[in-house]
Design an enzyme around this catalytic site. Structure first.
Site, mmCIF file in Angstrom:
data_model
loop_
_atom_site.group_PDB
_atom_site.id
_atom_site.type_symbol
_atom_site.label_atom_id
_atom_site.label_comp_id
_atom_site.label_asym_id
_atom_site.label_seq_id
_atom_site.Cartn_x
_atom_site.Cartn_y
_atom_site.Cartn_z
ATOM 1 C CE LYS A 487 -0.428 -0.392 5.193
ATOM 2 N NZ LYS A 487 -1.552 -0.167 6.069
ATOM 3 C CE1 TYR A 713 14.182 32.127 1.820
ATOM 4 C CE2 TYR A 713 14.210 29.689 2.003
ATOM 5 C CZ TYR A 713 13.959 31.012 1.293
ATOM 6 O OH TYR A 713 13.639 30.698 0.113
#
Length: 819
Positions: A487, A713
């Site tokens: 899955k 950043y």
């Protein structure tokens, strides 16, 4: 030429010859690799994981008439077949291979060691091919089985053989020595591989040196006195040593390392030579030095050795399956070309059932005879190859025969001619196998065909996945089946590709979360039964159309699916009943079992294939009492259902962790999920799992940053000393999580770990490589894999490995590797 009667005589075995005295040319142990039924002798090997006697019926139906089986095998159902009876079928195969070896009197080189065996073998093949017609081990066929199959390839056209010999425990090398019967031995090195099965490194060295018992010459690194002593104790051979010490026959004075090569100066037979090695890493240099010692011992002139060294190509012994243009997949196996490795590559290609159209691109086969070309053509026809493109002058002579065998065939004199004339629009919705000798430059074809994506890639080792499956198989009780969970796109690894290899290696069941995932697998020609763990009314049509088996978890969904089957007029449709024993997520409660039985017991529209539940805390020993309570509840409910339904069904509750920690809960089947990928959440040391997934990227830029500056950043990456910062081509959009920012995470580059500096950005991440030598732009960087585990990354992110794996972005290219 060997007839079945001759082979029975060689094996000194009883035989039942009912089909005639067949001529045998192929030895086969894997029923999936059958090509030439009438000339094949099938050895039914029995192991702890699988008994090949179970496949004799299938092989007989496919035309095989000659078998080696154990003495108690019932042959009554196979009236028109030949049987040779052997108490140990593997030993019989080895005896036949050893007899075959004795028929040839040309030199045989045998290579052993902890690492480098395959590389040295392939480089010797490249270096010696001008003088010799060489037979060699395909890929890394160096096991008890692989050596026997390799030696069987020897024929009168060859005048040199090069075989690998690998062992994992004591007592194995004597058998390999008897099969190979080498005249020259090579010991590459002694390292940590398979060390767990030996008392000490000394014992492992002694065992490996048993390969040299009857050798005339042995070549080894003489700087390790213990290795030389071990060879002396096991062989009377002349030992040609190489290394730095003055006592070595090949004494290396110096190694001058540049960025891309190493110049070595050495003395041999009182003459000083210089050789330019076109690699700079230590392992490659050591392997080339081994090869140089071999060539000097064979009296190959130094100037010829130097010329050929410059043509040496890196050896990638892995088959790579990568995305290609126009919804294609490319299998790139262009490092070398011989008929044995071609057969291995075709086997891998045949596993790719998601494609019905298969195209093979081949070069000329260096040194091949007319018979070899005929065999290639026969194999292409037998494997139903859709299209074949051949490149090279030699194929001109055989092209008419190829056209008779294959419907769509094309010939080009050179790779450049192909590249200039062939349209990429030809390749659409197909799998392409690229198989060519190095000198044809097929890497240029690969570059044309490969899908252009950014350089962050996730490598999935299919070899490791199957190794891990087999590790679990070893621990299972007799008869216990395996359901593999594929899955979430195979936990991020690609469901169709993983399912294909699991199907090939005979896993019993697959499971996915939603019908769409099951439909994808069916469209990829996956034929295994597939359980769907979450369905609703809208998906019923899809489920039935694609022969998917739904999990039924409530009275409501049961009634709706039953009504749908009634409208469709369907009978005995397979379903799986989910029982809630404590997870409280999905499943029938104990108070609903009577209603469930009432619906099922007189119902001919549904047939229960399995009844199962889900353990809450299988990894946690502190919760074992609760796990046993859950299992007890499931058994009680299954007994009640069994009595009402009057037929048997599969019971299962164990996941990867429970199947090993709590073997008494294996029941009829286990469900393997994260364990497939080499992740053991239990820290259980019974299993020797291999990491199956590696996430890699590359260095985009290097920058010197002064103390006091910041990186990234919001100026969060504070630089306290002058540093070298590497910017990597990966960010949180690729699955490298922001939680790894500011020194929390690390990567592996040039043999060392480098911490993350500043905040992880969407597409880029910066790491500090100060103090790590020789880092360059374009260098490969491991995010997780052999050196940094997924579990370590997950721990740093305060999450679990499942989330890390499934979080890798779809824009990251998946490459599938078979060793």
């Amino acid at each position: 030429m060997y007839t079945i009667n001759k082979i029975a005589s060689v094996l000194n075995a009883d035989a039942k010859i009912a089909a005639g005295d067949y001529v045998i040319e192929q030895l086969l142990t894997d029923s999936r690799r059958l090509i030439f039924p009438s000339t094949t002798l099938f050895f039914a090997l029995a192991t702890a994981r699988r008994d090949a006697h179970n496949f004799i019926g299938e092989m007989y139906e496919r035309g095989v008439r000659s078998f080696v089986v154990h003495p108690h095998f019932d042959t009554a159902a196979f009236a028109n077949a030949n049987f040779i009876f052997a108490a140990d079928t593997l030993a019989a195969l080895q005896t036949l291979a050893a007899y075959h070896r004795k028929q040839f009197h040309y030199p045989v080189i045998a290579i052993t060691g902890s690492n480098g065996k395959t590389i040295v073998k392939e480089w010797l093949y490249q270096l010696l091919s001008p003088e010799y017609n060489i037979v060699r081990s395909p890929r890394s066929y160096n096991s008890q089985l692989g050596v026997a199959l390799s030696v069987w390839q020897m024929n009168a056209e060859n005048n040199l053989a090069i075989f690998e010999a690998g062992i994992s425990m004591s007592g194995e090398m004597e058998k390999l020595e008897n099969i190979i019967q080498p005249t020259t031995g090579i010991l590459t090195n002694i390292g940590s591989a398979h060390h767990e099965n030996f008392v000490s490194e000394a014992q492992k060295t002694e065992e490996k040196c048993k390969l040299f018992k009857h050798c005339n010459t042995v070549i080894a690194n003489g700087d390790n006195n213990f290795i030389v002593d071990a060879i002396h104790q096991n062989s009377k051979a002349n030992i040609i040593t190489w290394g730095d010490n003055e006592s070595n026959a090949v004494q290396i004075f110096s190694r001058k390392k540049n960025e891309e090569n190493v110049v070595i100066e050495l003395k041999y037979s009182n003459t000083v030579y210089q050789f330019n090695i076109p690699f700079a890493d230590d392992a490659s240099v050591q392997n080339v030095e081994t090869c140089i010692a071999v060539l000097l011992n064979l009296n190959i002139p130094a100037e010829i050795i130097n010329d050929r060294l410059q043509a040496l190509q890196p050896v990638d012994m892995r088959l790579q399956l990568t995305p290609a243009i126009n919804n294609c997949a490319l299998i790139n196996d262009s490092y070398s070309f011989d008929t044995a490795s071609f057969a291995v590559a075709l086997d891998f290609m045949q596993q790719q059932n998601q494609f019905t159209h298969k195209t093979v691109i081949l070069s000329d086969v260096p040194g091949a005879s007319k018979g070899a070309y005929a065999e290639i053509i026969f194999v292409l026809k037998a494997r139903n190859i859709s299209s074949t493109i051949v490149i090279g002058e030699q194929w001109k002579a055989y092209f008419p025969f190829l056209k008779e065998a294959i419907e769509n065939v094309y010939h080009y004199n050179s790779t450049n001619e192909f590249l200039s004339q062939f349209s990429t629009s030809f390749f659409r919705n197909q799998v392409i196998l690229l198989k060519g000798a190095r000198r044809f430059g097929f890497e240029n074809i690969a570059a044309m065909l490969q899908q252009k994506v950014h350089r962050t890639v996730m490598e999935i080792s299919l070899t490791a996945v199957i190794h891990n499956v087999n590790e679990y198989r070893k621990m299972l009780n007799p008869g216990v089946k395996i359901m593999a969970m594929v899955k979430a796109s195979g936990y991020g690894s690609g469901s169709a590709e993983i399912a294909n290899v699991l199907q090939y290696h005979k896993v019993d069941y697959l499971a996915v979360a939603y019908p769409d995932e099951g439909v994808e697998l069916r469209r990829a020609n996956i034929r295994l039964p597939i359980m769907i763990m979450n369905i609703d009314e809208e998906a019923f049509e899809q489920v039935v159309q694609y022969n998917l088996e739904p999990e039924i978890y409530s009275v409501g969904i049961l009634k709706k699916f039953d009504a749908f089957l009634n409208r469709q007029g369907l009978q005995y449709y397979p379903v799986h009943i989910k029982i809630n024993t404590g997870m409280h997520r999905l499943g029938f409660g104990e108070d609903e079992i009577d209603i469930l039985i009432e619906i099922l017991k007189t119902n001919n529209r549904l047939v229960v294939k399995s009844v199962f539940s889900h353990l809450v805390a299988s990894e946690d020993a502190a919760e074992d009492a609760y796990s046993f309570l859950q299992a007890e509840k499931l058994e009680k409910i299954c007994s009640k259902l069994q009595a009402a339904l009057n037929y048997s069904f599969i019971k299962h509750i164990s996941n990867s962790a429970a199947s090993i920690r709590l073997p008494q809960l294996q029941f009829d089947m286990i469900r393997l999920g994260i364990g497939l990928y080499g992740i053991d959440n239990t820290s259980n040391h019974q299993l020797s799992l291999q990491p199956a997934v590696t996430l890699k990227t590359t260095v985009a830029q290097l920058r010197k940053v002064k103390a006091g500056d910041t990186v990234g950043y919001n100026r969060r990456g504070k630089i306290n000393v002058d540093s070298i910062i590497a910017t990597l081509r990966i960010g949180y959009a690729d699955g490298f999580r922001r939680a790894l920012s500011n020194g929390v995470g690390k990567v592996f580059i040039k043999g060392k770990c480098a911490p993350v500096v500043g905040s992880v950005a969407m597409d880029m991440t910066m790491v500090d490589v100060t103090g790590i030598n020789d880092v360059e732009e374009g260098d490969e960087v491991e995010i997780f894999g052999n050196n940094i585990s997924i579990s370590e990354v997950a721990k740093s992110c305060h999450t679990i490995p499942y989330e890390i794996l499934t979080g890798i972005s779809s824009r990251v290219k998946r490459i599938y590797i078979e060793e």
